[in-house]
Structures are given as structure tokens and as C-alpha cells.
Design a protein around this motif. Sequence first.
Motif, PDB file in Angstrom:
ATOM      1  N   VAL A   1     106.661 140.402  31.488  1.00 47.90           N
ATOM      2  CA  VAL A   1     105.702 139.298  31.568  1.00 47.90           C
ATOM      3  C   VAL A   1     105.376 138.969  33.024  1.00 47.90           C
ATOM      4  CG1 VAL A   1     105.371 136.843  31.109  1.00 47.90           C
ATOM      5  CG2 VAL A   1     106.347 138.315  29.354  1.00 47.90           C
TER       6      VAL A   1
ATOM      7  N   VAL B   1     103.373 137.226  23.709  1.00 47.22           N
ATOM      8  CA  VAL B   1     103.685 137.765  25.040  1.00 47.22           C
ATOM      9  C   VAL B   1     102.412 137.985  25.848  1.00 47.22           C
ATOM     10  CG1 VAL B   1     104.622 139.767  26.255  1.00 47.22           C
ATOM     11  CG2 VAL B   1     105.861 138.809  24.317  1.00 47.22           C
TER      12      VAL B   1
ATOM     13  N   THR C   1     111.950 141.630  28.803  1.00 48.74           N
ATOM     14  CA  THR C   1     110.785 140.818  28.445  1.00 48.74           C
ATOM     15  C   THR C   1     110.334 139.963  29.620  1.00 48.74           C
ATOM     16  OG1 THR C   1     111.556 140.718  26.150  1.00 48.74           O
ATOM     17  CG2 THR C   1     109.897 139.114  26.822  1.00 48.74           C
ATOM     18  N   SER C   2     111.272 139.321  30.294  1.00 48.93           N
ATOM     19  CA  SER C   2     110.917 138.450  31.419  1.00 48.93           C
ATOM     20  C   SER C   2     110.262 139.237  32.548  1.00 48.93           C
ATOM     21  CB  SER C   2     112.165 137.730  31.934  1.00 48.93           C
ATOM     22  OG  SER C   2     112.704 136.878  30.945  1.00 48.93           O
TER      23      SER C   2
ATOM     24  N   GLN D   1     112.080 137.113  19.853  1.00 50.23           N
ATOM     25  CA  GLN D   1     112.116 138.008  21.013  1.00 50.23           C
ATOM     26  C   GLN D   1     112.942 137.359  22.109  1.00 50.23           C
ATOM     27  OE1 GLN D   1     107.506 138.655  20.812  1.00 50.23           O
ATOM     28  NE2 GLN D   1     108.375 140.324  21.990  1.00 50.23           N
TER      29      GLN D   1
ATOM     30  N   SER E   1     109.133 129.417  28.044  1.00 55.31           N
ATOM     31  CA  SER E   1     109.990 129.803  26.920  1.00 55.31           C
ATOM     32  C   SER E   1     111.054 128.743  26.663  1.00 55.31           C
ATOM     33  CB  SER E   1     110.649 131.160  27.196  1.00 55.31           C
ATOM     34  OG  SER E   1     109.677 132.175  27.316  1.00 55.31           O
TER      35      SER E   1
ATOM     36  N   GLU F   1     107.669 131.899  33.264  1.00 54.04           N
ATOM     37  CA  GLU F   1     107.979 132.438  31.933  1.00 54.04           C
ATOM     38  C   GLU F   1     109.213 131.767  31.373  1.00 54.04           C
ATOM     39  OE1 GLU F   1     110.116 134.295  29.006  1.00 54.04           O
ATOM     40  OE2 GLU F   1     110.808 134.551  31.089  1.00 54.04           O
TER      41      GLU F   1
ATOM     42  N   VAL G   1     107.739 132.866  24.807  1.00 48.79           N
ATOM     43  CA  VAL G   1     108.171 133.962  23.950  1.00 48.79           C
ATOM     44  C   VAL G   1     108.764 133.389  22.670  1.00 48.79           C
ATOM     45  CG1 VAL G   1     109.712 135.944  23.784  1.00 48.79           C
ATOM     46  CG2 VAL G   1     108.599 135.416  25.947  1.00 48.79           C
TER      47      VAL G   1
ATOM     48  N   SER H   1     114.240 136.526  25.800  1.00 51.12           N
ATOM     49  CA  SER H   1     113.848 136.464  27.207  1.00 51.12           C
ATOM     50  C   SER H   1     114.841 135.533  27.882  1.00 51.12           C
ATOM     51  CB  SER H   1     112.414 135.964  27.385  1.00 51.12           C
ATOM     52  OG  SER H   1     112.336 134.574  27.165  1.00 51.12           O
TER      53      SER H   1
END
Length: 312
Positions: free
Chosen positions: A106, A173, A102-103, A260, A250, A246, A256, A262
Motif C-alpha cells: 500500500v 486495498v 500489505t503495508s 487481510q 486500518s 495506512e 484494510v 496489515s
Amino acid sequence: MALISPPEKTTSSRRFRDSDLWYSFRRSPTALIAAAMIVLIVGAALLAPLIAPHDPFDLATVNLMDAQTPPMSVSLMGNYFALGSDIQGRDVLSTILYGSRTSLFVAVMATGFALIVGLTLGIVAGYFGGAWDSAIMRIVDVQLSFPAILIALLVFGVTRGFLPAATQDAAAVWVLIFSIGLSNWAQFARTVRGATLVERQKDYVSAAHMMGTGRFRILFGHILPNVISPVMVIATLGLAVAVIEEATLSYLGVGVPPTQASLGTLIRIGQQFLFSGEWWILFFPALVLVLLTLSVNLLGDWLRDALNPRLK
């Protein structure tokens, strides 16, 4: 009579192997180690569904009896956790692998968005000048006077406010990508604008004008390839900045959603248990974040020096 053999055809890969950039990369231990670390982290993230010991999002495989298991030990249920488990019984190694996906997604998408916006506005400002240049660069000056994280917070809050409540988590996201990208385009625009001002005065641009070449082709067919080198450096360094942003958003709870994983959400969850003895829940995600950003920054520093003609 001796026959002269035709010249050997040079492929793109052969030209790259013979280039100064590849030679500099092979001769730099720092660049090699940084690139190896990036490949390791990115490869592990991409292969997470195949190599992760557990699926942290499959409730059927998560057991609260496995919670708070220390690293390299076996839980009460007989499951082994190399990096320990969190308060919910999820394997920390598996959450890191899925969270890195995810990181990285993004960060790459946000950097690409910032690059496209900054590249387009910078080359337009540098080529056309006048009112276009003044308007774009004043916006750049205003944006660069504020920290990027504050701009990302503002854009995230405003954009999410326009979305229906039922779709906010699903679109979080993409809103995060838009926010980070919109907060980082100014550096691309300023660099490209300066390089375009130099390139538009050169003879090949004047020759293209005399031949009747259209402005669009001059901009993106002639000038753009000659200003791409500094953009590559900024994009590499900007990728590390996007990963940090990010994680910061988060961590603050505005990035996020908790459903989810991250690196930022894992660090936010882990810091709640740092002083209660479960140090591994925070330590290992933070270590991966540090190694990733440090490796990208080191690779960006090498690329900046390798593409700088004054250092050759």
C-alpha cells in the motif's frame, strides 16, 4: 613505439561506485544501519510464504487451543511460538510477516501514485505558468491547509461509497492506495514546480527552444532529469508517511478489512488485549512499524543531506 591502450569503458555500476553518493553512503553509519533494517523488513515480508512458521490465513493450521500463548513458549497443543500467539491462535510472527507485505504494498503504490500526479502537475505549473500555475497551486495551497489523514479519510469514504457493497472489501486495498496517494501529491507538486521555475530559465532550455524541440520533450526529456533529486528525497520521506497513514486508517477501521492482515489491523486488534496481559499481540507489530518508519526517515534525511550541494 609505445602503444597507447584505449580508455577503459566505464559502466553504469562503475560510475555509481565512484560517485559521491555511494561514498557518502559508505561513510554514514546511520544510513548503513537504516538501509540494513529496511532490507531486512522488506526481505522478510517478500519471503513471508517461505519463511513464516505458520500460515495465519489457513484455517486448517489455526487452533484456538494455541490462543494467547506467551512469547518463546509452547502452547497446550505443543506448538512453539517465538513471538507468542493472538486470541485466535495465530502465530504473531507469521501475522507480522504477512501484514508487512500489505503495508509495504500500500505504501509503495500510494507513494508512486502521489509522485506521478504531483510530478506531472508540478512540472506543468512551473513550465507553462499563467492560469495553469495559478489553478494548480491554489489547489495545492488548499490541500496543504488540511491534515493529510483527514483528506485520506474523506477520499476513502467518498470513493468507497460509489462501490457496490459486494465489492467494497475486495477493492479496499486499492481504494486505500488511491486515498493515501491523493492526499500526498501536493508536496511533490510544490517542490517540482519550484525546481522547474529555476530550470526553465537556464540556457539549455533556451537552446532546445531555438532548435525546435517540442514542449513535451523539453519537459520530460530535459527539465525532468534535473528536478528529480529533490523528488527522490520527498518520495523516501513520503514512503514513511504512507506507512503511518495506512496503519492509522486500518487502526481506525476504515482501511484494510479485518480479513487481510496489515500492521495497522494487527495493532488495532492487539490494543484490545493490552490491559488484559497479552501485551505481545500489540507490542511486536508496533515495534516493526516503528523500526520501519524510523529507518525510512533516517535514510531520507541522509539522502537529503547527500544531494544538497550546499553541504558539500
